[in-house]
Scaffold this active site. Structure first.
Site, PDB file in Angstrom:
ATOM      1  CG  ASP A 375      -1.946  -0.945   1.286  1.00 42.46           C
ATOM      2  OD1 ASP A 375      -2.338  -1.353   0.196  1.00 42.46           O
ATOM      3  OD2 ASP A 375      -2.419  -1.291   2.382  1.00 42.46           O
ATOM      4  CG  ASP A 684      -5.406  -0.726   4.968  1.00 39.92           C
ATOM      5  OD1 ASP A 684      -6.221  -1.162   4.128  1.00 39.92           O
ATOM      6  OD2 ASP A 684      -4.840   0.373   4.844  1.00 39.92           O
ATOM      7  CG  ASP A 688      -7.054  -4.690   1.629  1.00 36.46           C
ATOM      8  OD1 ASP A 688      -7.460  -4.546   0.463  1.00 36.46           O
ATOM      9  OD2 ASP A 688      -6.569  -3.763   2.304  1.00 36.46           O
TER      10      ASP A 688
HETATM   11  P1  ATP Z   1      -3.544   3.004  -0.031  1.00 27.13           P
HETATM   12  O1  ATP Z   1      -3.583   3.176   1.450  1.00 27.13           O
HETATM   13  O2  ATP Z   1      -3.974   1.662  -0.482  1.00 27.13           O
HETATM   14  O3  ATP Z   1      -2.282   3.486  -0.630  1.00 27.13           O
HETATM   15  P2  ATP Z   1      -4.909   5.394  -0.461  1.00 27.13           P
HETATM   16  O4  ATP Z   1      -4.990   5.767   0.966  1.00 27.13           O
HETATM   17  O5  ATP Z   1      -3.960   6.103  -1.315  1.00 27.13           O
HETATM   18  O6  ATP Z   1      -4.694   3.874  -0.639  1.00 27.13           O
HETATM   19  P3  ATP Z   1      -7.757   5.608  -0.408  1.00 27.13           P
HETATM   20  O7  ATP Z   1      -7.684   5.864   1.038  1.00 27.13           O
HETATM   21  O8  ATP Z   1      -8.573   4.483  -0.898  1.00 27.13           O
HETATM   22  O9  ATP Z   1      -6.351   5.462  -1.089  1.00 27.13           O
HETATM   23  O10 ATP Z   1      -8.226   6.944  -1.085  1.00 27.13           O
HETATM   24  C1  ATP Z   1      -8.533   7.012  -2.461  1.00 27.13           C
HETATM   25  C2  ATP Z   1      -8.939   8.425  -2.827  1.00 27.13           C
HETATM   26  O11 ATP Z   1     -10.082   8.790  -2.069  1.00 27.13           O
HETATM   27  C3  ATP Z   1      -7.887   9.470  -2.501  1.00 27.13           C
HETATM   28  O12 ATP Z   1      -7.023   9.661  -3.587  1.00 27.13           O
HETATM   29  C4  ATP Z   1      -8.712  10.718  -2.251  1.00 27.13           C
HETATM   30  O13 ATP Z   1      -8.983  11.373  -3.454  1.00 27.13           O
HETATM   31  C5  ATP Z   1     -10.014  10.169  -1.704  1.00 27.13           C
HETATM   32  N1  ATP Z   1     -10.040  10.265  -0.249  1.00 27.13           N
HETATM   33  C6  ATP Z   1      -9.156   9.736   0.622  1.00 27.13           C
HETATM   34  N2  ATP Z   1      -9.503   9.993   1.890  1.00 27.13           N
HETATM   35  C7  ATP Z   1     -10.644  10.707   1.845  1.00 27.13           C
HETATM   36  C8  ATP Z   1     -11.536  11.269   2.821  1.00 27.13           C
HETATM   37  N3  ATP Z   1     -11.318  11.131   4.119  1.00 27.13           N
HETATM   38  N4  ATP Z   1     -12.613  11.949   2.391  1.00 27.13           N
HETATM   39  C9  ATP Z   1     -12.871  12.052   1.098  1.00 27.13           C
HETATM   40  N5  ATP Z   1     -12.098  11.556   0.128  1.00 27.13           N
HETATM   41  C10 ATP Z   1     -10.994  10.895   0.477  1.00 27.13           C
END
Ligand code: ATP
Length: 951
Positions: A375, A684, A688
């Site tokens: 991740d 996580d 998954d």
């Molecule tokens: P990983 O942990 O697998 O690397 P990530 O954390 O990069 O994944 P996600 O958490 O699934 O990915 O988030 C995907 C997208 O959702 C982000 O790029 C962002 O645009 C949006 N996003 C993330 N957190 C929030 C939130 N708290 N509220 C609204 N949109 C969000």
């Protein structure tokens, strides 16, 4: 169909444990014993008889003598704990001590020795009978103690994974060890939590539970506080939450109605217990090898006995003693037990470095991992976000300041950071920052001069931005109180909130991935008009521009809804929004992750990043980390267009996967495995779990991971850090190395001794080693020395080698050669000195004492050789790198001196005093084996040239 949460905010996770309940751990494959069937729960437990699901919640609380909003008092809880006992199942994984001791006698060598003891007794050789029986007991005791040590190491690791629960005790929220829960406790749960006991639900919001562990139903089912019919089957009891199941979404308050073995899980624990894998492929391979070897040896011994008696006409009694000596010398009895200890100690070392092994076999697999899929957020990056860019319809702003401290401000891009803009002059900014503040579940507070975040870092960054812009958070919340919300989930990538102004106006704010939010918008807020037509191209370019700078991009929008609307549904999100702007946040890569990625690359391991983030952001962060340099990223949507064969082809070249969901992770693991790769995958969220299970090593996050992910994983990273995973690979390789070194040390002792005894029989010589002396060498000296290798530090070049081929046999050509060579050298040295002494008129006792001491001295010297399979040990590190080696050698020397000089050991073993000149010859023999073994390594290194480290 709505999906369960993939990731829960940190705030929620604060109440979740790193942990899983001890009562689930009997299903944890690190236990090393097979299990007896479980005992059924006690019928006298009142809680098993009451149909709690059919009572309304108020009655249930009353029956339990508890209080719905205060729970039990701490004193009442303590008293109930004394009555009901701890909330765990009887430790079924543990064999009783007497059985463990008895099982030590279940071994081919012991049988041989017991038969020999009976025969020697029948022949009237009482001393030999005594030694044999003594050896049997010592062997069993050593095995018993070593196994105990291995188990306690693993127990300690199990405890690191024990579950905690948030309860109300005397009206105060308290986090307690789930083992201390008692009937009547009021427990608070949030999505991703594991239910710690059987609960009657008192309140639920959007609650769904995954009860697959109990009902086999893999889809989460809805839960609420209502009662159901008394005869409702388990899967339909919507008012109950059962121990060991998982909260897939929503929140709940529940009353504990059953704990420990009185829970539904307790009833079926026998089923769960069978899920256990008790050993590792390597241990199995070795146990099979020793068993097989022992049988061959017994057959060989019987044959030798027959030849000696029938062909050579040796006396029966003498030939029998020779046969016993041969059997005792050849069977590697201590090997499996000591290998287990080596693994257990290694696993403990890994736990100290925050990598908690849940399945022992993962240690071996880690050493052959060829691809790590990780991740991004929090694992490869710090997960400390700061908004650095704000894009409105007319202007791009930069934000100064770093971290969560609200110091700094907004200035126009390209202008000096000292010229902060005034919000009043930039009409788009107040709308964006207010939406960022209100569409937010995080909380920031100052403590001891630093700003502490509770909740999701992405949202924390937005709070800091709002404070930097000068908003008064309490006043904003008071002016626009929240009525309802759709929480963020990775599956839909946005969060929305509904607010009502006192004037009666209702507003919906949404923030999320730009693609999703743009689809909901038809207008944009610009300088001239609060709802101008949407310029989609402009926003897409702006989003890509932010992403290319490695920023995580969120779009923010708003819409007005009728004042009477009190709830927010997904159908409300389909359109009608006005885009306010874009926010770009920086989440810097972890510096230690960069080093770990480089180390993995050097170790022949490809690192692939799988993230839910935007493709460009992922690529830019990947480039900073050294992942997928100069290659395009593949998005989840593109993965969906590829069939399995095409994905297999593509997956080799692409290292960055963006906008990927958990289902894509599963397909990626399968494609990589189909290409012959050995895959470690991190995860996580609840969703998954399939990918983690499918991967060769599933790795769950300890801090931000759900219990579901931890349950599915073979290993848990207590600090969520990629560097810890890299370190675990290094340790895994090191542990495997140590096991190999240990085998390489132990087998030549058996080989050498049996060659000595066999040559004596073949050439009709008097026995150079008596059975008692052979047992002395095997049980007292070689086991003591061998343990030192379990403490070997990991070799420096371990991460510069290629991954180990998992199909490669442990006993490679080089191994067999080394074992044969050292066996022959040992036999030549001991037999040579024995014959030389006899030839020069020494007594048989002296010659035998010389032979035994030579074998022991060769072992002591060879222990040093065994520290490195190919590298020379003639260096400071080689000689002093493992302080346990000189310590065990010193201990062994004391034992050997006792063997030679103590009258009662002389009486038992037939040994005698040696002179200084005789000792000199013994030491020279040991030293020459050491020198030859080092020379052979040098020749091997020369032969292998630069490929040497790969061995
Ligand atoms: P990983 O942990 O697998 O690397 P990530 O954390 O990069 O994944 P996600 O958490 O699934 O990915 O988030 C995907 C997208 O959702 C982000 O790029 C962002 O645009 C949006 N996003 C993330 N957190 C929030 C939130 N708290 N509220 C609204 N949109 C969000």
């Amino acid at each position: 169909m709505a999906r369960p949460l993939r990731k829960v905010p940190n705030k929620v996770m604060a109440a979740v444990a790193i942990k899983c309940p001890t009562h689930m751990l009997h299903a944890s494959p690190i236990a090393m014993s097979t299990l007896p069937p479980s005992t059924p729960p006690s019928p006298s437990t009142a809680s098993t008889r009451t149909a709690w699901h059919s009572l309304d919640s108020a009655t249930a609380v009353q029956r339990q003598g508890s209080h719905a909003t205060h729970g039990l008092t701490p004193a009442e809880a303590a008293q109930r704990l004394a009555t009901h006992g701890p909330n765990r199942l009887a430790q079924q994984g543990k064999r009783p001590v007497w059985l463990r001791l008895l099982l030590q006698f279940h071994n081919v060598l012991i049988y041989v020795m017991l038969v020999a003891a009976v025969v020697t007794a029948a022949l009237g050789h009482w001393l030999d009978t005594g030694v044999l029986l003594g050896a049997v007991v010592i062997n069993a005791l050593i095995g018993f103690l070593q196994e105990g040590k291995a188990e306690s190491s693993l127990d300690a690791i199990r405890r690191m994974l024990s579950l905690q629960a948030t309860v109300l005790r005397g009206g105060v929220r308290t986090v307690v060890d789930a083992q201390t829960l008692v009937p009547g406790d009021v427990v608070l749960l949030a999505s991703g939590d594991k239910v710690p006991a059987d609960l009657r639900i008192l309140h639920a919001k959007g609650l769904r539970a995954n009860e697959a562990v109990l009902t086999g139903e893999s889809l989460p089912c809805d839960k609420h506080a209502g009662a159901v019919a008394e005869d409702a089957p388990l899967g339909d009891r919507h008012g109950m939450l059962y121990s060991g199941t998982l909260v897939a979404s929503g929140t709940a308050t529940g009353l504990v109605v059953a704990t420990g073995s009185a829970t539904e899980l307790g009833r079926i624990s026998a089923l769960l217990a069978t899920v256990q894998s008790t050993t590792t492929p390597l241990l199995r391979q070795m146990a099979r090898f020793s068993h097989w070897l022992a049988l061959v040896i017994v057959g060989f011994v019987v044959l030798t006995f027959a030849i000696g008696v029938l062909w050579r006409g040796q006396p029966l009694a003498e030939m029998f003693m020779m046969a016993v000596a041969l059997a005792a010398s050849a069977i590697p009895e201590g090997l499996p037990a000591l290998m287990t200890i080596t693994l257990a100690l290694g696993v403990r070392r890994m736990a100290q470095h925050k990598a908690i092994i849940r399945q022992l076999s993962a240690v071996e697999t880690l050493g052959s991992v060829t691809v790590i899929c990780s991740d991004k957020t929090g694992t490869l990056t710090c997960n400390e976000m700061t908004v650095q860019r704000v894009v409105t319809a007319n202007q791009v702003y930069e934000v100064s300041g770093s971290g969560y401290r609200p110091e700094g401000g907004l200035h126009r891009s390209g202008h000096s950071a000292t010229h902060n803009v005034a919000l009043d002059d930039h009409p788009a900014l107040p709308g964006i920052t207010r939406a960022a503040l209100l569409c937010n579940d995080a909380a920031l507070h100052e403590s001891d001069g630093s700003w502490v975040l509770t909740g999701d870092p992405t949202e924390g960054a937005l709070l800091t931005l709002a404070l930097k812009a000068g908003l008064d958070a309490p006043a904003e919340h008071a002016r626009l109180p929240r009525t309802d919300a759709i929480p963020f989930e990775s599956a839909h990538r946005f969060m929305a909130t509904l607010h009502h102004e006192h004037t009666g106006q209702a507003l919906v704010f949404v923030k999320g991935a730009p693609e999703c939010v743009l689809d909901m918008c038809h207008a944009q807020h610009d300088r001239h008009h609060p709802a101008a037509p949407l310029d989609t191209d402009y926003w897409r370019r702006a989003a890509n521009d932010c992403a290319a700078r490695a920023l995580r991009v969120l779009a923010i929008a708003v819409k007005t809804v009728p004042a009477q609307q009190q709830t927010l549904q997904f159908s409300d999100m389909q359109g009608g929004f006005t885009l306010l702007g874009l926010l770009g946040s920086m989440d810097p890569p972890r510096p230690e992750a960069m080093a770990a990625v480089a180390e993995c690359h050097a170790a022949g391991i490809r690192v692939k990043m799988i993230t839910g983030d935007h493709g460009e952001t992922a690529r830019a962060i990947g480039a900073q980390l050294g992942i997928g340099l100069g290659k395009p990223a593949l998005t989840g949507a593109e993965i969906e267009l590829l069939d399995d064969a095409a994905l297999r082809h593509v997956v080799t070249d692409v290292d960055v996967f963006a906008r990927a969901s958990p289902e894509h992770k599963l397909r990626l693991v399968q494609a990589l495995q189909a290409n012959g790769e050995v895959v470690a995958m991190t995860g996580d969220g609840v969703n998954d779990a399939p990918a983690l299970k499918r991967a060769d090593v599933g790795v769950a996050m300890g801090k931000n991971g759900t219990e579901a992910a931890k349950d599915a994983a073979a290993m848990v990273l207590a600090d969520d850090n990629f560097a810890t995973l890299g370190h675990a690979v290094r340790e895994g390789r090191g542990i495997y190395d140590n096991v190999r070194k240990f085998i390489l040390f132990m087998l030549p002792t058996n080989g050498g001794e049996s060659l000595i005894v066999f040559s004596a029989i073949a050439f009709g010589l008097v026995l150079p080693l008596t059975p008692a002396q052979v047992l002395w060498i095997n049980l007292v000296t070689s086991s003591t020395l061998g343990v030192a290798l379990a403490f070997e530090p990991t070799e420096g070049d371990v991460m510069r080698r290629r991954p180990r081929n998992p199909r490669q046999s442990l006993l490679s050509g080089l191994f067999v050669w080394r074992v044969v060579m050292v066996s022959v050298l040992m036999a030549c040295a001991a037999l040579g000195l024995f014959l030389w002494e006899l030839g020069h008129g020494s007594s048989l006792e002296t010659a035998r004492t010389m032979a035994v001491s030579t074998v022991v001295l060769v072992e002591m010297f060879y222990l040093y050789n065994s520290r490195h399979v190919l590298h020379s040990v003639l260096s400071r590190e080689g000689l002093l790198g493992n302080p346990k080696i000189p310590a065990t050698i010193a201990l062994c020397a004391v034992l050997q001196l006792a063997f030679v000089y103590t009258p009662w050991l002389q009486a038992v073993f037939g040994s005698t005093n040696l002179s200084a000149a005789e000792w000199l010859r013994v030491v020279l023999a040991g030293a020459s084996v050491f020198a030859i073994a080092e020379l052979e390594k040098a020749i091997q290194r020369w032969r292998m040239g630069r490929a040497a480290p790969a061995a």
